[in-house]
Design a protein around this motif. Structure first.
Motif, PDB file in Angstrom:
ATOM      1  N   LEU A   1       1.015  -1.405  -0.027  1.00 39.41           N
ATOM      2  CA  LEU A   1       0.086  -0.143  -0.049  1.00 39.41           C
ATOM      3  C   LEU A   1       0.941   1.536   0.188  1.00 39.41           C
ATOM      4  O   LEU A   1       0.876   2.199  -0.571  1.00 39.41           O
ATOM      5  N   LEU A   2       1.988   1.426   0.405  1.00 39.66           N
ATOM      6  CA  LEU A   2       2.472   2.300   0.700  1.00 39.66           C
ATOM      7  C   LEU A   2       3.660   2.745  -0.399  1.00 39.66           C
ATOM      8  O   LEU A   2       3.453   3.679  -1.821  1.00 39.66           O
ATOM      9  N   THR A   3       3.171   1.616  -0.829  1.00 37.01           N
ATOM     10  CA  THR A   3       4.220   1.668  -2.423  1.00 37.01           C
ATOM     11  C   THR A   3       3.761   2.503  -3.744  1.00 37.01           C
ATOM     12  O   THR A   3       4.536   3.258  -4.307  1.00 37.01           O
ATOM     13  N   LEU A   4       1.989   1.576  -3.041  1.00 35.23           N
ATOM     14  CA  LEU A   4       1.748   1.876  -4.389  1.00 35.23           C
ATOM     15  C   LEU A   4       1.024   3.767  -3.576  1.00 35.23           C
ATOM     16  O   LEU A   4       1.408   4.772  -5.419  1.00 35.23           O
ATOM     17  N   LEU A   5       1.382   4.061  -2.479  1.00 37.90           N
ATOM     18  CA  LEU A   5       1.044   6.059  -3.015  1.00 37.90           C
ATOM     19  C   LEU A   5       2.040   6.400  -3.252  1.00 37.90           C
ATOM     20  O   LEU A   5       1.889   7.563  -3.615  1.00 37.90           O
ATOM     21  N   MET A   6       3.123   6.094  -3.515  1.00 39.91           N
ATOM     22  CA  MET A   6       4.606   5.837  -3.630  1.00 39.91           C
ATOM     23  C   MET A   6       4.732   6.633  -4.857  1.00 39.91           C
ATOM     24  O   MET A   6       4.784   7.640  -5.589  1.00 39.91           O
ATOM     25  N   GLN A   7       4.163   5.616  -5.587  1.00 33.41           N
ATOM     26  CA  GLN A   7       4.140   5.642  -6.646  1.00 33.41           C
ATOM     27  C   GLN A   7       2.753   6.396  -7.662  1.00 33.41           C
ATOM     28  O   GLN A   7       2.824   7.021  -8.302  1.00 33.41           O
ATOM     29  N   ASP A   8       2.130   6.501  -7.529  1.00 31.57           N
ATOM     30  CA  ASP A   8       0.587   7.514  -8.189  1.00 31.57           C
ATOM     31  C   ASP A   8       1.463   8.856  -7.004  1.00 31.57           C
ATOM     32  O   ASP A   8      -0.080   9.922  -7.194  1.00 31.57           O
ATOM     33  N   GLY A   9       2.533   8.960  -6.242  1.00 31.43           N
ATOM     34  CA  GLY A   9       3.041  10.632  -6.149  1.00 31.43           C
ATOM     35  C   GLY A   9       2.041  11.438  -4.770  1.00 31.43           C
ATOM     36  O   GLY A   9       2.961  12.103  -4.655  1.00 31.43           O
ATOM     37  N   HIS A  10       2.268  10.372  -4.096  1.00 34.68           N
ATOM     38  CA  HIS A  10       1.532  10.875  -2.618  1.00 34.68           C
ATOM     39  C   HIS A  10       3.100  10.452  -1.724  1.00 34.68           C
ATOM     40  O   HIS A  10       3.603  10.356  -2.037  1.00 34.68           O
ATOM     41  N   LEU A  11       2.975  11.517  -0.789  1.00 30.76           N
ATOM     42  CA  LEU A  11       4.263  10.968   1.077  1.00 30.76           C
ATOM     43  C   LEU A  11       5.011  11.843  -0.205  1.00 30.76           C
ATOM     44  O   LEU A  11       6.309  11.133   0.511  1.00 30.76           O
ATOM     45  N   ALA A  12       4.863  12.974  -1.074  1.00 32.41           N
ATOM     46  CA  ALA A  12       6.477  13.217  -1.997  1.00 32.41           C
ATOM     47  C   ALA A  12       7.052  13.922  -0.890  1.00 32.41           C
ATOM     48  O   ALA A  12       8.092  13.853  -1.098  1.00 32.41           O
ATOM     49  N   ARG A  13       6.545  14.105  -0.180  1.00 31.11           N
ATOM     50  CA  ARG A  13       7.755  15.015   1.064  1.00 31.11           C
ATOM     51  C   ARG A  13       8.129  14.654   2.183  1.00 31.11           C
ATOM     52  O   ARG A  13       8.425  15.201   3.041  1.00 31.11           O
ATOM     53  N   LEU A  14       7.781  12.870   2.341  1.00 32.83           N
ATOM     54  CA  LEU A  14       8.609  11.785   3.514  1.00 32.83           C
ATOM     55  C   LEU A  14       9.732  12.419   3.695  1.00 32.83           C
ATOM     56  O   LEU A  14      10.551  12.034   2.426  1.00 32.83           O
ATOM     57  N   ARG A  15       9.910  13.014   5.123  1.00 36.90           N
ATOM     58  CA  ARG A  15      11.579  12.833   5.333  1.00 36.90           C
ATOM     59  C   ARG A  15      12.367  11.958   6.320  1.00 36.90           C
ATOM     60  O   ARG A  15      13.109  11.162   6.158  1.00 36.90           O
ATOM     61  N   LYS A  16      11.014  11.341   6.780  1.00 33.78           N
ATOM     62  CA  LYS A  16      11.518  10.120   7.948  1.00 33.78           C
ATOM     63  C   LYS A  16      10.862   9.423   7.789  1.00 33.78           C
ATOM     64  O   LYS A  16       8.966   9.489   7.982  1.00 33.78           O
ATOM     65  N   LEU A  17      10.776   7.980   7.505  1.00 28.25           N
ATOM     66  CA  LEU A  17       9.821   6.757   7.862  1.00 28.25           C
ATOM     67  C   LEU A  17      10.388   5.542   8.713  1.00 28.25           C
ATOM     68  O   LEU A  17      11.450   4.944   8.380  1.00 28.25           O
ATOM     69  N   ASP A  18       9.599   5.415   9.692  1.00 28.58           N
ATOM     70  CA  ASP A  18      10.021   4.790  11.011  1.00 28.58           C
ATOM     71  C   ASP A  18       9.480   3.060  10.553  1.00 28.58           C
ATOM     72  O   ASP A  18       8.022   3.139  10.793  1.00 28.58           O
ATOM     73  N   LEU A  19       9.828   2.245  10.036  1.00 32.10           N
ATOM     74  CA  LEU A  19       9.270   1.054  10.041  1.00 32.10           C
ATOM     75  C   LEU A  19      10.041  -0.453  10.474  1.00 32.10           C
ATOM     76  O   LEU A  19       9.776  -1.597  10.457  1.00 32.10           O
ATOM     77  N   SER A  20      10.833  -0.042  12.024  1.00 34.04           N
ATOM     78  CA  SER A  20      10.938  -1.272  12.238  1.00 34.04           C
ATOM     79  C   SER A  20      10.438  -2.208  13.248  1.00 34.04           C
ATOM     80  O   SER A  20       9.443  -1.461  13.775  1.00 34.04           O
ATOM     81  N   TYR A  21      10.675  -2.895  13.518  1.00 33.75           N
ATOM     82  CA  TYR A  21      10.799  -3.487  15.101  1.00 33.75           C
ATOM     83  C   TYR A  21       9.097  -4.277  14.004  1.00 33.75           C
ATOM     84  O   TYR A  21       8.006  -4.434  14.651  1.00 33.75           O
ATOM     85  N   ASN A  22       9.078  -4.147  12.815  1.00 27.84           N
ATOM     86  CA  ASN A  22       7.703  -5.549  12.134  1.00 27.84           C
ATOM     87  C   ASN A  22       8.159  -6.338  11.498  1.00 27.84           C
ATOM     88  O   ASN A  22       8.308  -6.691  10.662  1.00 27.84           O
ATOM     89  N   ASN A  23       8.031  -7.743  11.918  1.00 25.66           N
ATOM     90  CA  ASN A  23       9.077  -8.968  12.093  1.00 25.66           C
ATOM     91  C   ASN A  23       8.201  -9.767  11.174  1.00 25.66           C
ATOM     92  O   ASN A  23       8.610 -10.894  10.329  1.00 25.66           O
ATOM     93  N   ASN A  24       6.835  -9.460  10.950  1.00 19.93           N
ATOM     94  CA  ASN A  24       5.883 -10.578  10.521  1.00 19.93           C
ATOM     95  C   ASN A  24       6.259 -10.140   8.769  1.00 19.93           C
ATOM     96  O   ASN A  24       5.107 -10.555   8.056  1.00 19.93           O
ATOM     97  N   ILE A  25       7.307  -9.084   7.976  1.00 19.20           N
ATOM     98  CA  ILE A  25       6.719  -8.754   6.942  1.00 19.20           C
ATOM     99  C   ILE A  25       7.137  -9.704   6.230  1.00 19.20           C
ATOM    100  O   ILE A  25       8.940  -9.887   6.740  1.00 19.20           O
ATOM    101  N   SER A  26       6.928 -10.360   5.412  1.00 24.77           N
ATOM    102  CA  SER A  26       7.792 -11.310   4.377  1.00 24.77           C
ATOM    103  C   SER A  26       9.304 -10.572   3.607  1.00 24.77           C
ATOM    104  O   SER A  26       8.757  -9.701   2.920  1.00 24.77           O
ATOM    105  N   ASP A  27      10.543 -11.721   2.924  1.00 27.00           N
ATOM    106  CA  ASP A  27      10.745 -10.900   2.248  1.00 27.00           C
ATOM    107  C   ASP A  27      10.681 -10.049   1.331  1.00 27.00           C
ATOM    108  O   ASP A  27      10.711  -9.645   0.399  1.00 27.00           O
ATOM    109  N   GLU A  28       9.026 -10.900   0.147  1.00 22.99           N
ATOM    110  CA  GLU A  28       8.320 -10.890  -0.753  1.00 22.99           C
ATOM    111  C   GLU A  28       8.167  -9.390  -0.248  1.00 22.99           C
ATOM    112  O   GLU A  28       8.238  -7.949  -1.319  1.00 22.99           O
ATOM    113  N   GLY A  29       7.597  -9.157   0.914  1.00 21.43           N
ATOM    114  CA  GLY A  29       7.015  -7.646   0.649  1.00 21.43           C
ATOM    115  C   GLY A  29       7.857  -6.406   0.935  1.00 21.43           C
ATOM    116  O   GLY A  29       8.083  -5.652   0.534  1.00 21.43           O
ATOM    117  N   TRP A  30       9.239  -7.005   1.466  1.00 17.41           N
ATOM    118  CA  TRP A  30      10.333  -6.078   1.476  1.00 17.41           C
ATOM    119  C   TRP A  30      10.435  -6.071  -0.230  1.00 17.41           C
ATOM    120  O   TRP A  30      10.994  -4.800  -0.285  1.00 17.41           O
TER     121      TRP A  30
END
Length: 250
Positions: free
Chosen positions: A143-172
């Motif tokens: 979902l975040l990737t889709l938002l990026m590709q559609d031009g949203h969150l264009a001014r984002l400077r800091k993104l914290d995705l730490s401690y999310n151990n359930n994300i698969s390698d495919e997700g990364w």
């Protein structure tokens, strides 16, 4: 709060309200719900580490919609449930000046980030998004990737995705493939929890490829990701080859 409701409501010029770790009670929540819509100048609100914020049936989070000047909302570790998260997501649609959103340590966000889709599309000013320990899954990163590709969150400077151990390698992999559009991103954290470690998958190559296209990135948190010998060598030569000075915390 009960004994100071009238005084609190008179603070028309109040810009910052920090109540983090204040043991806010159900009764306090009721008072806050009545007062919050009157604080029209409020720009920063911190309710972090108050468990009653998430479990209360009180409409406090929904009433944030009456604070159009809000720039920073921190609701970390508030025990949000799906109902309270939905109320927040709906209210966020009415916060056009939002720059900082911290939802860390609220497990219900995982698998439900789509509830924030509308708000994140409208949040043209958002610069800091913290989703640490939110139980995120590959679907959320997509979902975040889709938002990026559609031009949203264009001014984002800091993104914290730490401690999310359930994300698969495919997700990364999907996330890293779309990361290059975050041209203003300066800090990214994908660290694992202190109690765990995990081999870096094929997404590491995608990450390095994306970093060459992120001119502002200065700090990358990758704690407890285990690099192979070849990956370590590639990392060591990255800054030199690309004439960059990224601090890799890994």
């Amino acid at each position: 709060f009960k004994d100071s409701t009238a005084h609190f409501a008179s603070l028309k010029n109040l810009e910052v309200l920090d109540l983090h770790q204040c043991c806010v009670t159900e009764e306090d929540m009721t008072v806050l719900s009545q007062v919050i819509p009157l604080l029209s100048s409020l720009q920063e609100l911190n309710l972090s580490s108050n468990k009653n914020v998430g479990v209360s049936s009180d409409p406090l989070l929904g009433r944030l919609r009456f604070l159009p000047k809000l720039k920073s909302v921190a609701i970390s570790n508030c025990g949000l449930g799906e109902e309270s998260f939905s109320s927040l997501a709906e209210a966020a649609l009415h916060l056009p000046e939002l720059e900082i959103l911290d939802l860390s340590w609220n497990k219900c966000v995982g698998g439900n980030l789509k509830l924030l889709l509308g708000a994140l599309k409208l949040a043209t000013e958002i610069q800091v998004l913290r989703l640490s320990s939110c139980n995120l899954v590959a679907e959320d990163l997509a979902l975040l990737t889709l938002l990026m590709q559609d031009g949203h969150l264009a001014r984002l400077r800091k993104l914290d995705l730490s401690y999310n151990n359930n994300i698969s390698d495919e997700g990364w992999v999907i996330f890293c493939q779309g990361l290059a559009v975050f041209k203003e991103l300066s800090e990214l954290d994908v660290s694992l929890r202190p109690s765990s470690c995990r081999d870096c998958g094929t997404w590491f190559s995608e990450l390095l490829a994306a970093l060459t296209k992120l001119p502002a990135l200065a700090e990358l948190g990758m704690q407890r990701w285990v690099l192979s010998e070849s990956q370590r060598k590639r990392l060591e030569s990255f800054n030199q080859d690309n004439k960059r000075n990224i601090r890799f915390d890994c």
